[in-house]
Scaffold this motif. Structure first.
Motif, PDB file in Angstrom:
ATOM      1  N   THR A 163       0.814  -1.221   0.000  1.00 11.56           N
ATOM      2  CA  THR A 163       0.000   0.000   0.000  1.00 11.56           C
ATOM      3  C   THR A 163       0.846   1.269   0.000  1.00 11.56           C
ATOM      4  OG1 THR A 163      -0.128   0.004   2.425  1.00 11.56           O
ATOM      5  CG2 THR A 163      -1.856  -1.172   1.223  1.00 11.56           C
ATOM      6  N   GLY A 164       2.130   1.127   0.335  1.00 10.13           N
ATOM      7  CA  GLY A 164       3.019   2.278   0.357  1.00 10.13           C
ATOM      8  C   GLY A 164       2.818   3.191   1.544  1.00 10.13           C
ATOM      9  N   LYS A 165       2.252   2.655   2.633  1.00  9.80           N
ATOM     10  CA  LYS A 165       2.028   3.495   3.812  1.00  9.80           C
ATOM     11  C   LYS A 165       2.046   2.641   5.081  1.00  9.80           C
ATOM     12  CE  LYS A 165      -3.017   3.217   3.298  1.00  9.80           C
ATOM     13  NZ  LYS A 165      -4.271   3.989   3.065  1.00  9.80           N
ATOM     14  N   LYS A 166       2.218   3.333   6.204  1.00 10.96           N
ATOM     15  CA  LYS A 166       2.147   2.654   7.492  1.00 10.96           C
ATOM     16  C   LYS A 166       0.673   2.483   7.848  1.00 10.96           C
ATOM     17  CE  LYS A 166       4.950   3.999  10.786  1.00 10.96           C
ATOM     18  NZ  LYS A 166       5.486   4.776  11.936  1.00 10.96           N
ATOM     19  N   GLU A 167       0.324   1.272   8.281  1.00 13.20           N
ATOM     20  CA  GLU A 167      -1.081   1.006   8.572  1.00 13.20           C
ATOM     21  C   GLU A 167      -1.221   0.002   9.698  1.00 13.20           C
ATOM     22  OE1 GLU A 167      -2.216  -0.139   4.645  1.00 13.20           O
ATOM     23  OE2 GLU A 167      -1.589  -2.227   4.902  1.00 13.20           O
ATOM     24  N   LYS A 168      -2.395  -0.022  10.310  1.00  9.97           N
ATOM     25  CA  LYS A 168      -2.673  -0.954  11.394  1.00  9.97           C
ATOM     26  C   LYS A 168      -2.667  -2.373  10.841  1.00  9.97           C
ATOM     27  CE  LYS A 168      -6.123  -2.047  14.958  1.00  9.97           C
ATOM     28  NZ  LYS A 168      -6.414  -3.417  14.508  1.00  9.97           N
ATOM     29  N   PHE A 169      -2.008  -3.250  11.569  1.00  9.31           N
ATOM     30  CA  PHE A 169      -1.910  -4.646  11.155  1.00  9.31           C
ATOM     31  C   PHE A 169      -3.147  -5.402  11.585  1.00  9.31           C
ATOM     32  CE2 PHE A 169      -0.274  -9.010  12.295  1.00  9.31           C
ATOM     33  CZ  PHE A 169      -0.269  -9.482  10.983  1.00  9.31           C
ATOM     34  N   ASN A 170      -3.839  -5.964  10.611  1.00 12.06           N
ATOM     35  CA  ASN A 170      -5.018  -6.784  10.876  1.00 12.06           C
ATOM     36  C   ASN A 170      -4.765  -8.194  10.353  1.00 12.06           C
ATOM     37  OD1 ASN A 170      -6.851  -4.713  11.977  1.00 12.06           O
ATOM     38  ND2 ASN A 170      -6.721  -3.826   9.931  1.00 12.06           N
ATOM     39  N   THR A 171      -5.107  -9.170  11.150  1.00 14.16           N
ATOM     40  CA  THR A 171      -4.892 -10.558  10.742  1.00 14.16           C
ATOM     41  C   THR A 171      -6.145 -11.125  10.075  1.00 14.16           C
ATOM     42  OG1 THR A 171      -5.577 -11.341  12.932  1.00 14.16           O
ATOM     43  CG2 THR A 171      -3.229 -10.962  12.579  1.00 14.16           C
ATOM     44  N   LEU A 172      -5.949 -12.152   9.278  1.00 13.72           N
ATOM     45  CA  LEU A 172      -7.074 -12.814   8.624  1.00 13.72           C
ATOM     46  C   LEU A 172      -7.948 -13.524   9.655  1.00 13.72           C
ATOM     47  CD1 LEU A 172      -5.131 -14.358   5.606  1.00 13.72           C
ATOM     48  CD2 LEU A 172      -6.644 -12.369   5.551  1.00 13.72           C
ATOM     49  N   ASN A 173      -7.300 -14.073  10.670  1.00 16.12           N
ATOM     50  CA  ASN A 173      -8.010 -14.721  11.776  1.00 16.12           C
ATOM     51  C   ASN A 173      -7.532 -14.109  13.086  1.00 16.12           C
ATOM     52  OD1 ASN A 173      -9.485 -16.986  10.322  1.00 16.12           O
ATOM     53  ND2 ASN A 173      -7.387 -17.418   9.696  1.00 16.12           N
ATOM     54  N   GLU A 174      -8.459 -13.730  13.930  1.00 22.16           N
ATOM     55  CA  GLU A 174      -8.156 -13.020  15.168  1.00 22.16           C
ATOM     56  C   GLU A 174      -7.071 -13.719  15.991  1.00 22.16           C
ATOM     57  OE1 GLU A 174      -8.343  -9.922  17.784  1.00 22.16           O
ATOM     58  OE2 GLU A 174      -9.521 -10.105  15.941  1.00 22.16           O
ATOM     59  N   GLY A 175      -5.991 -12.966  16.266  1.00 19.47           N
ATOM     60  CA  GLY A 175      -4.935 -13.467  17.143  1.00 19.47           C
ATOM     61  C   GLY A 175      -3.984 -14.453  16.514  1.00 19.47           C
ATOM     62  N   LYS A 176      -4.193 -14.802  15.234  1.00 15.21           N
ATOM     63  CA  LYS A 176      -3.329 -15.772  14.563  1.00 15.21           C
ATOM     64  C   LYS A 176      -2.642 -15.117  13.368  1.00 15.21           C
ATOM     65  CE  LYS A 176      -6.022 -19.858  15.898  1.00 15.21           C
ATOM     66  NZ  LYS A 176      -6.742 -21.059  15.421  1.00 15.21           N
ATOM     67  N   VAL A 177      -1.367 -15.430  13.203  1.00 12.02           N
ATOM     68  CA  VAL A 177      -0.589 -14.854  12.108  1.00 12.02           C
ATOM     69  C   VAL A 177       0.025 -15.971  11.277  1.00 12.02           C
ATOM     70  CG1 VAL A 177       1.362 -13.371  11.485  1.00 12.02           C
ATOM     71  CG2 VAL A 177      -0.021 -12.809  13.477  1.00 12.02           C
ATOM     72  N   LYS A 178      -0.212 -15.913   9.968  1.00 10.74           N
ATOM     73  CA  LYS A 178       0.447 -16.819   9.022  1.00 10.74           C
ATOM     74  C   LYS A 178       1.498 -15.993   8.278  1.00 10.74           C
ATOM     75  CE  LYS A 178      -3.422 -18.174   6.993  1.00 10.74           C
ATOM     76  NZ  LYS A 178      -4.343 -18.922   6.100  1.00 10.74           N
ATOM     77  N   MET A 179       2.751 -16.404   8.398  1.00 15.69           N
ATOM     78  CA  MET A 179       3.854 -15.566   7.922  1.00 15.69           C
ATOM     79  C   MET A 179       4.859 -16.396   7.137  1.00 15.69           C
ATOM     80  SD  MET A 179       6.200 -13.115  10.350  1.00 15.69           S
ATOM     81  CE  MET A 179       7.222 -14.359  11.149  1.00 15.69           C
ATOM     82  N   TYR A 180       5.337 -15.814   6.043  1.00 12.19           N
ATOM     83  CA  TYR A 180       6.341 -16.482   5.206  1.00 12.19           C
ATOM     84  C   TYR A 180       7.487 -15.511   4.950  1.00 12.19           C
ATOM     85  CZ  TYR A 180       8.343 -19.049   1.214  1.00 12.19           C
ATOM     86  OH  TYR A 180       9.174 -19.730   0.364  1.00 12.19           O
ATOM     87  N   CYS A 181       8.709 -16.013   5.133  1.00 11.77           N
ATOM     88  CA  CYS A 181       9.904 -15.193   4.916  1.00 11.77           C
ATOM     89  C   CYS A 181      10.826 -15.900   3.930  1.00 11.77           C
ATOM     90  CB  CYS A 181      10.641 -14.969   6.238  1.00 11.77           C
ATOM     91  SG  CYS A 181       9.632 -14.170   7.513  1.00 11.77           S
TER      92      CYS A 181
END
Length: 490
Positions: free
Chosen positions: A10-28
């Protein structure tokens, strides 16, 4: 606490919202293991580590993966040069990487998928793209039709007609468009290969990550992170492949770590202009590199120098000297006589929340550290005044120290990866690097005993002279409640 990230998409700083409450799926994105791991690689790994620690510190359930690209042109070339298998090359350098992770106290992901273990998933994804006419077969392999994906360029903020060919996009006269990239490369003689519906070959670079992500997490993830150099073409291609195949958003948030230069120039293995991890560790303790990276925002470029590293070593020694001193005060027993009326450690009660707030603001570790160093300066000033006054800590201070100081040290270790050693161990280990005083421990102790006798005889001039003599030899002494302590300074 709300977490905010600068989202490259998005090119901006924004509040992080997860797809499912309290759970994060992350790939690096991981490295391609064909050579020694260097400082540039480690900066990205440290960024992953800080991200994971910050999410967990904010009570999120994180499931994450970091891939290993274990088949690649460079691996094949290296294997042919040495007359060994690709698996031998990968095993050698993945072992080196794993050693680095342990030495630097870097968190390991739950998943470390390899390309060679995901060939069926890769083939399946390519079949979907061909079915949707987003990919086509040539006499050299299978390619993605870039212009069929209308949003290509949305991550790198480039219009499709203005995009330059990426360094890892091969020129092929059979391609329909110069920007089309390989999904499957037909095998050349002597190359490793797998069978596919289109012919023997191996995956292209970009499709590997998309397939592994879909296999582990499904169609969409919360965070995708990598080095800034991967924005185009790699991450741009991942979006095109994944969203083209599923029709769903691929990753909500994209984070990118800044690049590392060495004395103003790009690190390069071909010109031998880089600092290998093993060479760094022969000169400095591992924790110093973490402090170097924490001292600047993960997204900013960093020009690495050994002068910078030495300065951060001094900062780290300052931190450990402070910890040693406060440990002494925290072990004091309550004494109602001669207590100071001033409360010294009240700031300790709000220190973690203040630092945590900065880390939740796009992993602003440099601002979090600034809060800690301000705390160190304030406490050192107050303790110096306390010593001169001849008084002792108040009962309230001792109570705060006994509860909040161990909590803070544990938080620093878990949330920032610092204070992983006891102060005495840290300073003793400095002797390995020829950075500190050559005076022996027994010689220092003899000087301290001599100074103790001088102080008992009220010979303040001699006491000060011994202090200055030790300082000139790289040894700092501190008069603490349980007696005089010493530490090596840089």
């Amino acid at each position: 606490m709300k977490i905010h990230f600068f989202n490259t998409l998005t090119g901006k700083k924004e509040k992080f919202n997860t797809l499912n409450e309290g759970k994060v799926k992350m790939y690096c994105c991981g490295v391609t293991p064909y050579g020694n791991t260097h400082i540039g690689h480690s900066r990205t790994f440290f960024s992953y580590d800080l991200l994971y620690r910050t999410l967990v510190d904010n009570e999120m359930n994180v499931e994450w993966a970091r891939n290993i690209t274990d088949v690649d042109d460079k691996i094949i070339h290296k294997a042919n040069q040495e007359g060994v298998s690709c698996a031998d090359i990968v095993s050698r350098y993945v072992s080196e990487q794993d050693e680095m992770l342990e030495l630097f106290n870097l968190q390991r992901p739950q998943h470390e998928p390899k390309v060679t273990e995901n060939i069926p998933q890769i083939i399946s994804l390519i079949e979907k793209l061909i079915h949707k006419e987003l990919a086509y077969v040539t006499n050299s392999g299978v390619y993605y039709r870039v212009r069929k994906f209308a949003e290509y360029g949305k991550l790198s903020k480039n219009k499709i007609d203005d995009l330059k060919k990426g360094a890892r996009i091969e020129i092929d006269e059979a391609k329909e468009d110069a920007l089309d990239f390989a999904l499957w490369k037909f095998a050349k003689e002597g190359e490793i290969y797998w069978a596919s519906p289109w012919g023997n070959g191996r995956p292209g670079w970009h499709v590997e990550c998309s397939a592994m992500i879909h296999s582990l997490f499904g169609d969409s993830i919360d965070i995708h992170m990598g080095g800034r150099d991967l924005i185009f073409p790699h991450h741009e291609a991942e979006i095109a492949q994944s969203e083209g195949a599923t029709g769903k958003p691929f990753s909500s948030t994209w984070l990118h770590a800044g690049m590392v230069t060495l004395y103003g120039e790009k690190m390069s293995k071909s010109t031998n202009h880089f600092v290998a991890i093993k060479d760094f560790l022969s000169k400095y303790p591992s924790e110093v590199l973490r402090l170097v990276f924490l001292s600047i925002s993960y997204g900013q470029p960093l020009d690495f120098t050994f002068e910078m590293t030495t300065e951060n070593l001094k900062k780290l020694a300052k931190i450990y000297r402070f910890v040693s001193l406060v440990d002494e005060y925290s072990n004091q027993n309550t004494n109602h006589d001669n207590q100071s009326s001033e409360f010294i450690f009240t700031e300790l009660e709000t220190l973690i929340p203040k630092m945590r707030e900065f880390l939740a603001d796009d992993l602003n570790s440099s601002a979090a550290l600034a809060v800690f160093f301000d705390f160190i300066r304030n406490i050192n000033t107050k303790l110096s005044a306390l010593e001169k006054s001849g008084k002792i800590l108040s009962e309230k201070d001792i109570t705060i120290l006994k509860s909040k100081w161990p909590e803070f040290k544990n938080w620093m270790k878990n949330a920032m990866g610092l204070l992983v050693e006891e102060p005495n161990v840290f300073f003793e280990n400095l002797r390995k690097y020829n950075l500190a005083s050559e005076i022996s421990s027994s010689e220092i102790q003899q000087k301290l005993e001599e100074r103790k006798r001088a102080r008992a005889n009220k010979d303040w001039a001699k006491s000060d002279a011994i202090r200055d003599e030790l300082l000139a030899q790289g040894v700092q002494i501190q008069d603490a409640p349980s007696g005089t302590k010493w530490t090596i300074i840089i």
